[in-house]
Design an enzyme around this catalytic site. Structure first.
Site, PDB file in Angstrom:
ATOM      1  CB  ILE A  17       3.377  -5.831   3.044  1.00  7.80           C
ATOM      2  CG1 ILE A  17       2.419  -4.918   2.255  1.00  7.80           C
ATOM      3  CG2 ILE A  17       3.142  -7.292   2.657  1.00  7.80           C
ATOM      4  CD1 ILE A  17       2.674  -4.907   0.764  1.00  7.80           C
ATOM      5  CE1 TYR A 151       8.056  -1.718  -6.299  1.00  8.27           C
ATOM      6  CE2 TYR A 151       6.200  -1.472  -7.810  1.00  8.27           C
ATOM      7  CZ  TYR A 151       6.712  -1.887  -6.589  1.00  8.27           C
ATOM      8  OH  TYR A 151       5.878  -2.480  -5.659  1.00  8.27           O
ATOM      9  CB  THR A 186       3.030   0.433   2.888  1.00  4.57           C
ATOM     10  OG1 THR A 186       3.342   0.625   1.496  1.00  4.57           O
ATOM     11  CG2 THR A 186       2.231  -0.848   3.064  1.00  4.57           C
ATOM     12  CG  ASP A 187       6.288   4.154   5.483  1.00  4.22           C
ATOM     13  OD1 ASP A 187       5.232   4.668   5.918  1.00  4.22           O
ATOM     14  OD2 ASP A 187       7.205   3.749   6.224  1.00  4.22           O
TER      15      ASP A 187
END
Length: 263
Positions: A17, A151, A186-187
Site C-alpha cells: 500500500i 491487530y 499485499t504480504d
C-alpha cells in the site's frame, strides 16, 4: 488535483500500500519521500523518490526522516502514516493468546507510529497554515479481524487517534484521512487465495487503496473506504451489536472448520 507544489512523506513506503500511495502522488506531480525498515532506498530509486531507512517506533528517526525530506525536497505538506504490522493470536487462537511482545509491537507500530509521526510533523505544518495527515488503518479498526485481537485493538485505536487529530486540529488547517480497507493484495495476507475473513468482499489491489485515499483528500472525506460495504457493516455493528457479534462468531466457526485456524 495537482500535487506539483506538494512534498509527500510516506512511512512503510517500500512495498504494498505504501508504495502504491507514493506512486499515486508521484503521478500527480508531487515530490515524495518514503521511509521503511527495509527497501526504502531501492524503491525510491525505482520510482524517483527520496528513500530512507525508518523505524517508526523511534521518534528520533521520524524527525530525521522529516528533516532530510524537507532539506532535499521542501516543506512536507502531506504525511501518510502507513507503517503497520499484523500479529495473529497463534498459537492458542484465543483472544488473549498472543504474547505480550506481540501486543506491544502492534501498539508501538500501529498506534504510536502514527502518534509519533503527528507529534513530529504537525508542528512543522501548523505555522504554514496546515496540511494533510493520513493514517492507513484497516476495516479491522471499524469492525474486527477474527484471529488477530492485537491487530483489531490497535487498529481501532488508530482510527480513534485519527478522529482525535481531526477534531483537535481541523480548525487549524489539518485535513485528516483515515484509510480502512478490507483485504488488500499485499504480504499481509500471505499466500491466502481469498484473504480469509477480510476477503469476504474481495481482495483489492494496493493501487485501489491509493485511489481511495486520493479521492477522500479531494472530496474532504475523513474515511477512505476501498471496500464501500464497510460503511454498512459499521452501521450494523453500531446499531445491532448482538447480531453483529453472533454473525462474527458464525463466521469464525466456518473458518475454523474450513482451515483449522481462524485467520
Amino acid at each position: 488535483m495537482d500535487y506539483s507544489d506538494h512534498v509527500v512523506a510516506v512511512t512503510g513506503g517500500a512495498r504494498g500500500i505504501g508504495r502504491a500511495i507514493a506512486e499515486a502522488f508521484k503521478a500527480k506531480g508531487a515530490k515524495v519521500a518514503i521511509g521503511d525498515l527495509n527497501g526504502a532506498e531501492e524503491t525510491a530509486a525505482e520510482i524517483g523518490a527520496l528513500g530512507m531507512t525508518l523505524d517508526v517506533t523511534d521518534e528520533a528517526q521520524i524527525g530525521k526522516f522529516l528533516d532530510q525530506a524537507e532539506a532535499q525536497l521542501g516543506p512536507v505538506s502531506v504525511f501518510v502514516s502507513n507503517a503497520g504490522i499484523l500479529r495473529a493470536d497463534d498459537p492458542s487462537w484465543d483472544a488473549a493468546g498472543a504474547t505480550d511482545k506481540a501486543w506491544q509491537d502492534s501498539f508501538e507500530v500501529n498506534v504510536m507510529g502514527a502518534v509519533r509521526s503527528a507529534r513530529q510533523v504537525w508542528p512543522r505544518m501548523k505555522p504554514r497554515g496546515g496540511g494533510i495527515f493520513a493514517i492507513v488503518a484497516s476495516a479491522a479498526g471499524l469492525l474486527g479481524q477474527i484471529g488477530a485481537s492485537s491487530y483489531t485493538a490497535t487498529k481501532h485505536a488508530a482510527v480513534s487517534f485519527a478522529e482525535s487529530l481531526a477534531i483537535t486540529h481541523g480548525d487549524e488547517g489539518l485535513q485528516v484521512v483515515c484509510v480502512c480497507p478490507q483485504a488488500v493484495r499485499t504480504d499481509m495476507i500471505g499466500d491466502s487465495e481469498d484473504g480469509g475473513i477480510a476477503g469476504a468482499d474481495g481482495i483489492v489491489e494496493p493501487s485501489d487503496v491509493a485511489d481511495a485515499l486520493m479521492a477522500s483528500i479531494e472530496n474532504k472525506h475523513f474515511l477512505a473506504l476501498p471496500h464501500p460495504q464497510v460503511a454498512q457493516y459499521e452501521a450494523l455493528r453500531a446499531t445491532e451489536r448482538d447480531r453483529w457479534i453472533g454473525g462474527m462468531r458464525k463466521f469464525r466457526r466456518m473458518m475454523v472448520g474450513a482451515r483449522g485456524r481462524p485467520v
